[in-house]
Motif scaffolding. Structure first.
Motif, short mmCIF file in Angstrom:
data_model
loop_
_atom_site.label_atom_id
_atom_site.label_comp_id
_atom_site.label_asym_id
_atom_site.label_seq_id
_atom_site.Cartn_x
_atom_site.Cartn_y
_atom_site.Cartn_z
N MET A 140 0.83 -1.20 0.00
CA MET A 140 0.00 0.00 0.00
C MET A 140 0.87 1.25 0.00
O MET A 140 1.89 1.30 0.68
N THR A 141 0.40 2.26 -0.75
CA THR A 141 1.15 3.53 -0.82
C THR A 141 0.16 4.70 -0.73
O THR A 141 -0.09 5.39 -1.73
N PRO A 142 -0.42 4.92 0.43
CA PRO A 142 -1.45 5.97 0.54
C PRO A 142 -0.89 7.37 0.30
O PRO A 142 0.21 7.68 0.75
N ALA A 143 -1.68 8.18 -0.41
CA ALA A 143 -1.23 9.53 -0.79
C ALA A 143 -2.04 10.63 -0.11
O ALA A 143 -1.69 11.80 -0.24
N THR A 144 -3.10 10.24 0.58
CA THR A 144 -3.95 11.28 1.20
C THR A 144 -4.17 10.96 2.67
O THR A 144 -3.96 9.82 3.11
N VAL A 145 -4.60 11.94 3.41
CA VAL A 145 -4.89 11.75 4.84
C VAL A 145 -5.97 10.68 4.99
O VAL A 145 -5.88 9.78 5.84
N GLU A 146 -6.97 10.76 4.14
CA GLU A 146 -8.10 9.84 4.23
C GLU A 146 -7.63 8.40 3.97
O GLU A 146 -8.00 7.47 4.69
N ASP A 147 -6.82 8.23 2.92
CA ASP A 147 -6.32 6.89 2.62
C ASP A 147 -5.35 6.40 3.69
O ASP A 147 -5.33 5.20 4.01
N ALA A 148 -4.54 7.30 4.23
CA ALA A 148 -3.61 6.89 5.28
C ALA A 148 -4.40 6.23 6.42
O ALA A 148 -3.98 5.23 6.99
N TYR A 149 -5.58 6.80 6.71
CA TYR A 149 -6.39 6.31 7.82
C TYR A 149 -7.12 5.01 7.45
O TYR A 149 -6.94 3.98 8.09
N THR A 150 -7.88 5.04 6.39
CA THR A 150 -8.71 3.86 6.09
C THR A 150 -7.86 2.68 5.60
O THR A 150 -8.17 1.53 5.90
N MET A 151 -6.79 2.98 4.89
CA MET A 151 -5.98 1.87 4.37
C MET A 151 -5.19 1.17 5.46
O MET A 151 -4.95 -0.04 5.39
N LEU A 152 -4.81 1.91 6.50
CA LEU A 152 -4.11 1.24 7.60
C LEU A 152 -5.08 0.31 8.36
O LEU A 152 -4.71 -0.80 8.75
N ILE A 153 -6.30 0.77 8.51
CA ILE A 153 -7.30 -0.08 9.15
C ILE A 153 -7.57 -1.33 8.30
O ILE A 153 -7.62 -2.45 8.80
N GLU A 154 -7.64 -1.13 6.99
CA GLU A 154 -7.81 -2.27 6.07
C GLU A 154 -6.60 -3.20 6.10
O GLU A 154 -6.74 -4.42 6.01
N ALA A 155 -5.41 -2.61 6.20
CA ALA A 155 -4.19 -3.42 6.19
C ALA A 155 -4.22 -4.46 7.31
O ALA A 155 -3.87 -5.63 7.11
N VAL A 156 -4.66 -4.02 8.46
CA VAL A 156 -4.69 -4.93 9.62
C VAL A 156 -5.80 -5.97 9.45
O VAL A 156 -5.68 -7.11 9.91
#
Lengths: 344, 322
Positions: free
Chosen positions: B143-159
């Protein structure tokens, strides 16, 4: 030779076992391993096994001892020369035969052909070839069990004197002591890392001296003496289980085979073959059994025949089974199928 | 209220620790009152005792320990102090975590957080972007999130993902990027996002280079040229369909990435588009990466080493002329 074992009575798999019974049980795992691995070697020489065959000839006593004191809920992370320990821990021979012979019904389904097999769900971790890597993985399993409030468990992992020199081993031993997990690390010095002798592997007097530096408790054992192996490994497992610091056991043996069956081991010197640690642990154990009359000649023969029959049966079964088919393989390296990269 | 990219990462971890007993954080300096080299775990050790643990400087053993814990049903998050140091853990990530499901049918749900990418003055060992290297190996989601929103939701998804995830968070974005609020849900993992619509040229990018690319797109819009910008979000899986659909609209492709130029995510995108959509292209596709040298320390050199709005604009202009 049995005095040491006779001094201590320990629980094996939940039941009390008299020392001579445990000795004989361990001997039978050693014997079955020797018969099985001789069979694998002959299949390899006959061209019936693709890939490598790696045996534990000369290391069966220390390996069997490693499997003997582990119970349900314990973790065993074996390495390349641990068939005796794997069997004693509960790995069925058919799993091994299927793996080496490439049966699709084996635990590795043709995806791995020899020693990297495992059943992590049943406590037997699946090693990778990069030496030392499984130490920290074992630590992680034990740490998680601590997090979950489990008690009374122990993890045992093995390595050779070659693997003791890797960075991963250093990191793994250190983190085990930092996390204070109930770990036993059994390092078997078989005096050669593939073809490289001890003097080009390490420069300390004895590998066990490292124990103190890591915050482990360290013990040495003569790996040709089954009773001593049972005594020392049994003690280490008991101490780890009781909450003592991680335990290091360094066993001394000679590898009585090549690194793999492709290797004639011509580099092993005649001089080292005359060392006491070069004795065959299986023959030593048989001598003890005969000298102390723990079993008669007829029983020994019966056990050997039984081992041969079990081995023949496992091999014959696996040989009849279908091989994996590339067309039926799903070629998918992650479990969440919707995230698979569809590479054109 | 405004929240930064870094705070979003901290908030995601706080939510994960709050909602899921299986989650713990393991890494150098993450615990105690310190809260990590970048403060991504600030206050979490106090709020969640025993679950945010300092680890020794042993990247290999940190990931090995996480793998073992994952085998016991835990959902570990490993924080690398800098992405660069994850090279010490490559063996555990690639050979152990990445092969485990294939070999044994048991997946390894670990998340490895990599503070990635360049900030000026950080030099060769604190600036690397390693997404291309991890994407090369089977068995991992990158994952390579580029936005604040993606940083948040993608980390939750990652786990939540059962497989190992390498989560590349960009250090330059930590403080520079702000959002008004945290989202409750994001796009599905594996789906690229059209960050800006256009008709003349497609720029495919991810992570911090999204923002350099958007700057160029704004600049070109003043001249009446409309650049479409695709944010990949995950480089693996790579959303080839969204990229191809965009190239079908524009006929021109420029790929921008911050990692080294030999192979990698940008080359992969171009390979797929030329193989699958050659007929869609009106000009040869192009790409910009960092230079093929270690990353320099001095700002004058560093700003020339990585792609920038200036170099992206030059390349885009050439492409539009063809």
């Amino acid at each position: 030779m049995l005095q040491a074992a006779q001094r201590s009575e320990k629980k094996t798999k939940g039941k009390k076992t008299a020392p001579h019974e445990r000795y004989l049980e361990a001997y039978r795992w050693m014997l079955q391993t020797r018969v099985f691995e001789d069979k694998l070697a002959s299949l390899y020489r006959g061209g019936l096994i693709t890939g490598g065959v790696y045996v534990g000839r000369g290391q069966e006593a220390i390996s069997a001892a490693c499997g003997m004191f582990l119970q349900k809920g314990d973790i065993f992370a074996p390495l390349i020369r641990d068939q005796a320990g794997r069997s004693a821990f509960g790995e069925p021979l058919i799993d091994v035969a299927r793996t080496y012979l490439g049966s699709r019904q084996g635990p590795m389904r043709g995806r791995d052909g020899n020693i990297h097999r495992g059943k992590p769900g049943q406590g037997q971790l699946a090693m990778i070839s990069h030496l030392g890597a499984m130490i920290s993985v074992t630590v992680g399993v034990l740490l998680a069990k601590k997090f979950k409030g489990e008690t009374g468990f122990v993890g045992l992992t093995t390595i050779g004197e070659g693997g003791m020199q890797s960075g991963a081993t250093h990191e793994g031993m250190n983190i085990a002591a930092v996390e204070q997990v109930p770990l036993v690390l059994v390092a078997t010095n078989n005096h050669y890392a593939y073809s490289t002798p001890n003097d080009r592997e390490f420069a300390c007097t004895d590998l066990v001296d490292r124990a103190k530096g890591y915050g482990f408790e360290g013990y040495t054992v003569d790996g040709t003496d089954l009773a001593a192996c049972l005594d020392v490994i049994g003690g280490a497992v008991k101490r780890a289980r009781a909450g003592r610091p991680p335990q290091l056991v360094v066993a001394s043996v000679l590898r009585l085979a090549g690194h793999g069956e492709h290797d004639d081991a011509s580099y092993i010197t005649d001089e080292i073959k005359r060392e006491p640690f070069a004795q065959d642990c299986l023959k030593c154990a048989e001598k003890v059994i005969v000298d102390l009359n723990l079993a008669d000649a007829e029983t020994l023969k019966k056990w050997r025949d039984e081992a041969a029959a079990e081995v023949e049966n496992a091999v014959a079964t696996a040989q009849k089974e279908a091989a994996p088919e590339a067309g039926e393989e799903d070629w998918c390296a992650i479990s969440m199928r919707h995230l698979v990269d569809q590479i054109p | 209220m405004s929240i930064t990219y870094l705070e979003a990462i901290r908030e995601a971890q706080a939510k994960l620790l709050r909602d899921d007993d299986r989650v713990f954080i393991y890494g150098q300096d993450v615990g105690g009152n310190f809260g990590g080299a970048f403060k991504a775990t600030k206050g979490l050790a106090k709020e969640f005792p025993g679950r945010v643990l300092n680890a020794p400087i042993s990247e290999d053993a940190m990931v090995g320990t996480a793998i073992g814990a994952a085998l016991q049903g835990m959902r570990p998050i490993v924080e690398m102090q800098f992405a660069d140091f994850s090279s010490i853990a490559l063996n555990q990530i690639l050979n152990n975590a990445g092969t485990h499901y294939w070999r044994t049918n048991i997946p390894i749900p670990i998340t490895v957080r990599l503070p990635s990418g360049g900030t000026k003055g950080s030099g060769p060992f604190h600036s690397q972007s390693m997404e291309s290297l991890y994407a090369h190996y089977p068995g991992l989601v990158v994952m390579t999130p580029a936005t604040v929103e993606d940083a948040y939701t993608m980390l939750i998804e990652a786990v939540a993902i059962d497989d190992p995830v390498v989560y590349c968070e960009h250090k330059y974005l930590y403080y520079h990027l702000k959002a008004d609020r945290l989202p409750t849900e994001g796009l599905p993992i594996g789906k690229a996002r059209i960050a800006r619509e256009g008709r003349d040229l497609t720029i495919v990018t991810y992570s911090a280079m999204l923002h350099e690319s958007l700057t160029v797109a704004e600049e070109f819009a003043n001249e009446g040229l409309e650049i479409e910008v695709v944010d990949l979000r995950t480089v693996k899986p790579l959303d080839t369909d969204t990229v191809l659909a965009s190239v079908a609209r524009t006929g021109r492709l420029l790929c921008v990435g911050e990692s080294f130029p030999w192979g990698g995510a940008t080359a992969e995108v171009i390979a797929r588009v030329t193989a699958e959509g050659f007929h869609l292209l009106d000009a040869a596709p192009a790409r910009i990466n960092a230079k093929d040298t270690p990353i320099p320390y001095h700002p004058n050199l560093w700003s020339a080493h990585r792609p920038s709005a200036k170099t992206i604009a030059e390349k885009a202009r050439n492409l539009l002329r063809e």
